[in-house]
Enzyme design. Structure first.
Site, PDB file in Angstrom:
ATOM      1  N   LYS A 187       0.840  -1.197   0.000  1.00 32.82           N
ATOM      2  CA  LYS A 187       0.000   0.000   0.000  1.00 32.82           C
ATOM      3  C   LYS A 187       0.885   1.262   0.000  1.00 32.82           C
ATOM      4  O   LYS A 187       2.112   1.153   0.030  1.00 32.82           O
ATOM      5  CB  LYS A 187      -0.969  -0.037   1.185  1.00 32.82           C
TER       6      LYS A 187
HETATM    7  C1  LIG Z   1      -5.518  -4.216   0.828  1.00 31.02           C
HETATM    8  C2  LIG Z   1      -6.999  -4.043   0.893  1.00 31.02           C
HETATM    9  C3  LIG Z   1      -7.752  -4.427   2.009  1.00 31.02           C
HETATM   10  C4  LIG Z   1      -7.178  -5.221   3.136  1.00 31.02           C
HETATM   11  O1  LIG Z   1      -6.115  -4.634   3.755  1.00 31.02           O
HETATM   12  P1  LIG Z   1      -5.256  -5.487   4.807  1.00 31.02           P
HETATM   13  O2  LIG Z   1      -4.478  -4.452   5.545  1.00 31.02           O
HETATM   14  O3  LIG Z   1      -4.388  -6.419   4.003  1.00 31.02           O
HETATM   15  O4  LIG Z   1      -6.204  -6.224   5.676  1.00 31.02           O
HETATM   16  C5  LIG Z   1      -9.092  -4.102   2.038  1.00 31.02           C
HETATM   17  N1  LIG Z   1      -9.695  -3.480   1.016  1.00 31.02           N
HETATM   18  C6  LIG Z   1      -9.019  -3.122  -0.088  1.00 31.02           C
HETATM   19  C7  LIG Z   1      -9.745  -2.398  -1.177  1.00 31.02           C
HETATM   20  C8  LIG Z   1      -7.657  -3.410  -0.206  1.00 31.02           C
HETATM   21  O5  LIG Z   1      -6.988  -3.085  -1.324  1.00 31.02           O
END
Ligand SMILES: *Cc1c(COP(=O)(O)O)cnc(C)c1O
Length: 396
Positions: A187
């Site tokens: 991210k």
């Molecule tokens: C990455 C992601 C999540 C989950 O995030 P985590 O921190 O891995 O639990 C949820 N929603 C979207 C749209 C994502 O891209």
């Protein structure tokens, strides 16, 4: 041959130094660093309460629990998202109502939300995904929902730092019940695994804080530092184990220090992509706000036009052969076995999510990407799309 990965993490700031500090302190789990990350993240997005957790999925679960999603409650979820957005509804026994997205932006719109509310009376909550890092129209959607007692939970996993339309306020400082950020490894900022839950509502924040750590009425750091009866606590609910360890928070603090630098690098690379690729007749560029800096640009997803000389799979294969990493966001939930069976969803009901799935490809985009890497991606893309479209039989 030059290899350009889809994403490469940059931990070249104070990450090592802060992690070492945590290791030397002898206290590895949730304590000072997690508290500092909460404070500084809250300041960054203008949130009243920020609650650090071990993933965005945990944040979404805590949010859905706190707004009261329970057995049989229906929650609206866009089909164009990651499964985590929907699965937390099932953790609580709720039912997911999938809906389509806007064809241009991949977002929920006030019109889609309005239509879905009419088709499914008694919705408990709406999951609003700021797809790719572009803000959905929270103000209008929250207005529609507030009037009907429907909670809005923002999935902002792609949206740090993003500003709402008009650019005045950051995603996270708005008028939803909760906004959930992800610090997963790929991210826009990371703690390895982690997330942040933010809200302006005192009561909702208190509930989420309680449920974050076993439903215990005092947090573990407060117990440790309390000179009086630190061992005394009560359990008032069957909570979860969702706290963020200081080891992860240490990485997050170092990443947060560089958030503006990371963001500007993404905005610059996007500008470069638009400059090189926008005139290609076979590509549709992702939709951008007038001020591109409002967008977090977690993803840069281009759409192949109907006349493109190559299809999605062929495009991805050829890019891979040229050393260019790509990804697809997303295979929509209505196409996933579990959700198709659970929601009885037919592809015809999701023409726009279908188009995203069939025709879009996310190109490499990360702050440490060099101009040479960027040129290689652009040259390869343009090379693959320079061939004239082959006339299809039967087309006049
Ligand atoms: C990455 C992601 C999540 C989950 O995030 P985590 O921190 O891995 O639990 C949820 N929603 C979207 C749209 C994502 O891209």
């Amino acid at each position: 041959m030059r290899q350009v990965p889809f994403f490469r993490v940059d931990c070249g700031g104070n990450e090592l130094r802060y992690v070492e500090e945590v290791l030397r302190s002898g206290w590895l789990t949730t304590a000072r660093f997690a508290a500092r990350l909460e404070e500084e993240f809250a300041r960054k997005v203008g949130a009243k309460h920020a609650i650090a957790v071990n993933s965005c999925t945990s944040a979404l679960h805590l949010a859905a629990e706190a707004v009261g999603v329970g057995p049989g409650d229906r929650v609206l979820v866009p089909s164009l998202t990651f499964t985590a957005t929907a699965e937390v509804v099932r953790y609580l026994g709720g039912e997911v109502v999938l809906c389509d997205v806007d064809s241009r932006t991949g977002l929920l719109t006030p019109e889609i939300v309005d239509r879905s509310i009419a088709a499914h009376p008694g919705l408990k909550a709406v999951m609003l995904v700021h797809f790719a890092g572009l803000a959905a129209d929270l103000e209008a959607i929250a207005g529609i929902c507030r009037a009907r007692g429907i909670a809005v939970i923002e999935d902002a996993a792609h949206a740090f730092p993003t500003r709402y339309p008009g650019g005045r306020v950051s995603v996270g400082a708005g008028s939803s019940s909760f906004c959930c950020f992800s610090f997963y490894a790929n991210k826009t900022m990371t703690t390895g695994e982690g997330g942040m839950l933010v809200t302006a509502d005192d009561a909702l924040a208190a509930r989420a804080r309680l449920m974050r750590l076993h439903g215990i009425d005092r947090d573990v750091w407060a117990r440790f530092t309390d000179p009086r009866r630190g061992w005394m606590y009560d359990v008032v609910a069957p909570g979860f184990k969702y706290n963020m360890p200081d080891l992860n928070a240490a990485v997050g603090l170092a990443q947060l220090e560089r958030a503006d630098e990371f963001h500007l690098a993404r905005v610059r690379l996007v500008g470069r992509y638009l400059e090189r690729l926008a005139s290609c007749p076979f590509l549709v560029m992702p939709s951008s706000p007038d001020d591109a800096r409002e967008h977090a640009w977690h993803l840069f997803a281009v759409r192949l036009g109907e006349d493109a000389p190559i299809d999605r799979d062929g495009f991805i294969r050829a890019l891979g052969e040229a050393g260019v990493g790509t990804s697809v966001h997303y295979r929509p939930l209505h196409r996933m076995k579990y959700w198709a069976e659970r929601c009885g969803a037919e592809a015809e009901s999701f023409p726009n999510a279908e188009r995203w799935w069939n025709r879009t490809v996310s190109l490499p985009l990360f702050p440490g990407m060099s101009d040479e890497d960027h040129d290689h991606v652009c040259d390869t893309v343009l090379g693959l799309l320079s061939a004239r479209p082959t006339a299809t039989a039967g087309r006049s």
